[in-house]
Enzyme design. Structure first.
Site, PDB file in Angstrom:
ATOM      1  N   ASP A   1       0.780  -0.954  -2.200  1.00 25.81           N
ATOM      2  CA  ASP A   1      -0.438  -0.211  -2.540  1.00 25.81           C
ATOM      3  C   ASP A   1      -0.237   0.657  -3.786  1.00 25.81           C
ATOM      4  O   ASP A   1      -1.210   1.102  -4.392  1.00 25.81           O
ATOM      5  CB  ASP A   1      -0.819   0.734  -1.384  1.00 25.81           C
ATOM      6  CG  ASP A   1      -2.004   0.239  -0.576  1.00 25.81           C
ATOM      7  OD1 ASP A   1      -2.854  -0.466  -1.142  1.00 25.81           O
ATOM      8  OD2 ASP A   1      -2.056   0.564   0.630  1.00 25.81           O
TER       9      ASP A   1
ATOM     10  N   LYS B   1      -7.121  -9.191   4.252  1.00 19.99           N
ATOM     11  CA  LYS B   1      -5.801  -9.141   3.610  1.00 19.99           C
ATOM     12  C   LYS B   1      -4.835 -10.103   4.299  1.00 19.99           C
ATOM     13  O   LYS B   1      -4.095 -10.835   3.643  1.00 19.99           O
ATOM     14  CB  LYS B   1      -5.266  -7.695   3.635  1.00 19.99           C
ATOM     15  CG  LYS B   1      -6.056  -6.766   2.714  1.00 19.99           C
ATOM     16  CD  LYS B   1      -5.749  -5.283   2.901  1.00 19.99           C
ATOM     17  CE  LYS B   1      -6.688  -4.438   2.052  1.00 19.99           C
ATOM     18  NZ  LYS B   1      -6.423  -2.991   2.109  1.00 19.99           N
TER      19      LYS B   1
ATOM     20  N   GLN C   1      -3.428   0.982   6.024  1.00 16.57           N
ATOM     21  CA  GLN C   1      -4.836   1.038   5.644  1.00 16.57           C
ATOM     22  C   GLN C   1      -5.354   2.480   5.724  1.00 16.57           C
ATOM     23  O   GLN C   1      -5.107   3.191   6.700  1.00 16.57           O
ATOM     24  CB  GLN C   1      -5.666   0.115   6.558  1.00 16.57           C
ATOM     25  CG  GLN C   1      -7.119  -0.019   6.181  1.00 16.57           C
ATOM     26  CD  GLN C   1      -7.356  -0.735   4.854  1.00 16.57           C
ATOM     27  OE1 GLN C   1      -6.498  -1.468   4.359  1.00 16.57           O
ATOM     28  NE2 GLN C   1      -8.511  -0.524   4.272  1.00 16.57           N
TER      29      GLN C   1
HETATM   30  N1  GUN Z   1      -8.773   1.683   1.948  1.00 15.81           N
HETATM   31  C1  GUN Z   1      -9.652   1.329   0.972  1.00 15.81           C
HETATM   32  N2  GUN Z   1      -9.006   0.755  -0.060  1.00 15.81           N
HETATM   33  C2  GUN Z   1      -7.698   0.727   0.269  1.00 15.81           C
HETATM   34  C3  GUN Z   1      -6.533   0.239  -0.403  1.00 15.81           C
HETATM   35  O1  GUN Z   1      -6.565  -0.284  -1.508  1.00 15.81           O
HETATM   36  N3  GUN Z   1      -5.367   0.399   0.274  1.00 15.81           N
HETATM   37  C4  GUN Z   1      -5.311   0.991   1.497  1.00 15.81           C
HETATM   38  N4  GUN Z   1      -4.116   1.115   2.057  1.00 15.81           N
HETATM   39  N5  GUN Z   1      -6.355   1.459   2.134  1.00 15.81           N
HETATM   40  C5  GUN Z   1      -7.551   1.318   1.518  1.00 15.81           C
END
Ligand code: GUN
Length: 278
Positions: A115, A48, A92
């Site tokens: 998110d 990311k 995350q």
């Molecule tokens: N863990 C797995 N997929 C995601 C996501 O799209 N966002 C976040 N914050 N954590 C994740």
């Protein structure tokens, strides 16, 4: 069988974001928060952060020890809410069990919730206010991938296997917003095949390797694989690609399908947050 090439579409989206950002006085900024040192999570957050650099965003990775106190994390998020130069905040998941995911998500300023997990954004998704809401990255990525290949969900039987908070639940609401007939299966579903067999579009988001086999899939179905697992050192999805690809009209590969789209939509959401905050 046709491949739904998420990698190619993600590249196209990133290219257009990069072109747009060139004219901006201030760069959009994403802050990614990681608690603990789960290896998979570490790979995802690094992807990311790298994606931000690729398109000319600034970014920051804030890491905490796995035993960090909940209040320390909440205070940190509140500080990020106040920082003018921060457009997007992503914590995350999953979080360690002593930390309440809901408290953490509730602490994020909804206008920075790239998110789309804050109740404010989930509520907008539920009520159909898609223009204003931040749509969770994976569901949005799947919708954009279907759009790219002119696959309309209206009136289609969409079966989602997996009812999780990150993908299954918000995806079901997104598909319903576009007039699909949605069924959501999970580990207590009595007869999953009954549902998967009648799906025009079958989406699996369970993390169970090779769960979806050819006998579970209708001839000509569109099959979307959200799973990412490691089996004998190899990255595989929820779908037994070799057999299912013989029956599907369209199918996503793993890797190179939904994964890259999730990163691209995170960038789109960060850009949206930036523009809304201007
Ligand atoms: N863990 C797995 N997929 C995601 C996501 O799209 N966002 C976040 N914050 N954590 C994740």
């Amino acid at each position: 069988m046709n491949i739904l090439d998420g990698k190619a579409l993600a590249k196209k989206i990133k290219h257009s974001i990069k072109e747009e950002v060139k004219s901006f006085g201030r760069k959009p900024k994403l802050v990614v928060v990681l608690v603990g040192e789960d290896q998979a999570s570490l790979v995802y957050v690094k992807n990311k952060v790298q994606a931000c650099a690729d398109v000319g965003f600034s970014s920051q990775l804030d890491m905490f020890e796995k035993d960090v106190e909940e209040n320390v994390l909440l205070d940190h998020i509140r500080r990020l809410n106040e920082q003018e130069d921060v457009d997007g905040i992503l914590v995350q998941l999953p979080l360690p069990s002593h930390i309440s995911m809901h408290k953490v998500i509730d602490a994020i300023d909804p206008s920075k919730d790239v998110d789309g997990f804050h109740p404010n954004n989930m509520g907008k998704l539920f009520s159909g206010d898609l223009e204003k809401a931040f749509i969770p990255c994976t569901p949005l990525g799947i919708k954009l991938l279907l759009d790219e290949y002119n696959i309309d969900v209206k009136g289609k039987n969409v079966c989602i296997v997996g009812a999780g908070f990150i993908v299954g639940k918000p995806l079901s609401m997104l598909m319903l917003s576009y007039d699909a007939t949605v069924s959501v299966c999970h580990k207590y579903t009595k007869d999953i095949v009954e549902y998967t067999k009648s799906a025009d579009i079958l989406i699996s988001a369970t993390g169970v390797p090779f769960l979806i086999r050819d006998f579970m899939v209708k001839d000509g179905a569109v099959v979307i694989d959200v799973g990412i697992s490691k089996v004998n050192g190899k990255i595989v999805g929820d779908v037994d690609f070799e057999s299912v690809s013989q029956k599907a009209s369209f199918i996503t590969p793993v890797p190179g399908g939904v994964g890259p789209m999730t990163v691209a939509t995170l960038l789109l959401n960060t850009l949206k947050a930036y523009k809304q905050r201007l």
